[in-house]
Design an enzyme around this catalytic site. Structure first.
Site, PDB file in Angstrom:
ATOM      1  N   LYS A 197       0.857  -1.190   0.000  1.00 55.29           N
ATOM      2  CA  LYS A 197       0.000   0.000   0.000  1.00 55.29           C
ATOM      3  C   LYS A 197       0.886   1.231   0.000  1.00 55.29           C
ATOM      4  O   LYS A 197       1.612   1.486   0.962  1.00 55.29           O
ATOM      5  CB  LYS A 197      -0.929  -0.008   1.210  1.00 55.29           C
ATOM      6  CG  LYS A 197      -1.935   1.146   1.211  1.00 55.29           C
ATOM      7  CD  LYS A 197      -2.872   1.028   2.404  1.00 55.29           C
ATOM      8  CE  LYS A 197      -3.894   2.155   2.420  1.00 55.29           C
ATOM      9  NZ  LYS A 197      -4.784   2.080   3.589  1.00 55.29           N
ATOM     10  N   LYS A 249      -2.183  -1.929  -3.694  1.00 53.95           N
ATOM     11  CA  LYS A 249      -3.045  -0.749  -3.696  1.00 53.95           C
ATOM     12  C   LYS A 249      -2.192   0.502  -3.772  1.00 53.95           C
ATOM     13  O   LYS A 249      -1.275   0.637  -2.946  1.00 53.95           O
ATOM     14  CB  LYS A 249      -3.889  -0.748  -2.410  1.00 53.95           C
ATOM     15  CG  LYS A 249      -4.860   0.421  -2.274  1.00 53.95           C
ATOM     16  CD  LYS A 249      -5.622   0.327  -0.959  1.00 53.95           C
ATOM     17  CE  LYS A 249      -6.621   1.467  -0.834  1.00 53.95           C
ATOM     18  NZ  LYS A 249      -7.361   1.415   0.440  1.00 53.95           N
TER      19      LYS A 249
END
Length: 327
Positions: A197, A249
């Site tokens: 992330k 992500k």
């Protein structure tokens, strides 16, 4: 052999031929719909920076979730937006907090007809907007946060989540949550680790969706967009701690990372097509600059081609419908 004997265009000549030789295919069951439920709402509220996406009331959430399942979407990732916040994000661990109440609603409504996922992070619930508890100097206290994540994971499993998604990027979070779930009798609850992330500019509209109180940034715990090897290390650590699936992500700006993760691991790999990715296509389409439906399917196909078996996208229901109609 070469031209004129070799003519690759032969395999592009008709729609039927192109369908026959398509290398990358998606199925509705591989799509996951992120959804937002806000405490105190009596009807859905549009999110200005995410056209077509809503903060739901508990009632409208149930109805929209049923529609998503009927469309063939494979899962729902739920985020809660509380009316009040505090320094410790106690609404996230409270069994009667909005996220846990809504999980119980969906579990009762949907049963095992879909995969019910829950975001396991404190940022929606803290008054300071960070993903963890703060130390006296204002930094995020990794180890104190782990205890809160363990409690939050058990609360979400008890509320009916099939799968919890720790997204805070705290060191050791997967292992601590796994131990807590097992000790509480939830050994069958899966962990979808947000293993990769990045501290991305593409999260902007999401912060409107959850009414984030964040001041500053999350660069001290989310990853540097310039780094790839660091991502592979994070993935390796999360799998060693017990992650059942791993996620990258954002998706589109990190297709190379996604491909590298897919080549490295033997667990399912997901990618989150985040709010900024969605918003930029919607904005361009609204101005007539791109063909909206083609852009939706092209972006999703690129994420699938790069290696994502599962895609979280705000277009999940619409894309599922288009996929069903195209085959």
């Amino acid at each position: 052999m070469s031209y004129p004997d070799v003519r690759p265009r032969r395999l592009r000549r008709t729609p039927a031929i192109r369908r026959l030789v398509t290398e990358t295919r998606m199925a509705p069951a591989e799509l996951v719909l992120p959804m937002f439920v806000k405490e105190g709402l009596t009807e859905p509220r549009p999110i200005a920076t995410l056209p077509g996406v809503f903060q739901h009331s508990r009632d409208s959430l149930r109805k929209a979730a049923v529609e998503a399942v009927q469309a063939g979407v494979g899962g729902i990732m739920l985020f809660g937006v509380p009316e009040t916040r505090d320094e410790r994000g106690s609404g996230g661990t409270d069994p009667n907090g909005i996220l846990n109440v809504a999980l119980r609603d969906l579990a009762a409504e949907l049963g095992d007809s879909t995969v019910l996922m829950s975001d396991l992070c404190l940022d929606e619930f803290t008054s300071h907007g960070h993903c963890g508890l703060l130390a006296p100097d204002g930094s995020v206290d990794n180890d104190a946060t782990l205890a809160a994540y363990a409690e939050m994971g058990v609360a979400q499993a008890a509320a009916g989540a099939h799968m919890v998604g720790p997204s805070g990027m705290m060191d050791g979070q997967v292992g601590v949550i796994r131990k807590a779930l097992d000790a509480a009798g939830y050994a069958d609850t899966s962990i979808l680790a947000y293993a990769v992330k990045y501290a991305s500019a593409f999260f902007g509209p999401f912060r409107d969706a959850v009414e984030s109180a964040l001041q500053g940034d999350r660069k001290g715990y989310q990853q540097d967009p310039a780094n790839l090897r660091e991502s592979l290390r994070e993935v390796e650590l999360d799998i060693a701690e017990g992650a059942d699936l791993v996620m990258v992500k954002p998706a589109l700006p990190y297709l190379d990372v996604l491909a590298a993760v897919r080549a490295t691991v033997d667990v399912p790999v997901a990618a989150y097509q985040v709010s900024g990715e969605y918003a930029m296509v919607e904005a361009a389409a609204a101005n007539g600059w791109v063909d909206r439906e083609r852009a939706i399917m092209e972006t999703l196909t690129s994420v699938r081609r790069a290696g994502a078996q599962i895609i979280l996208t705000y277009w999940a229901v619409e894309a599922a419908t288009m996929l069903r109609e195209s085959y």
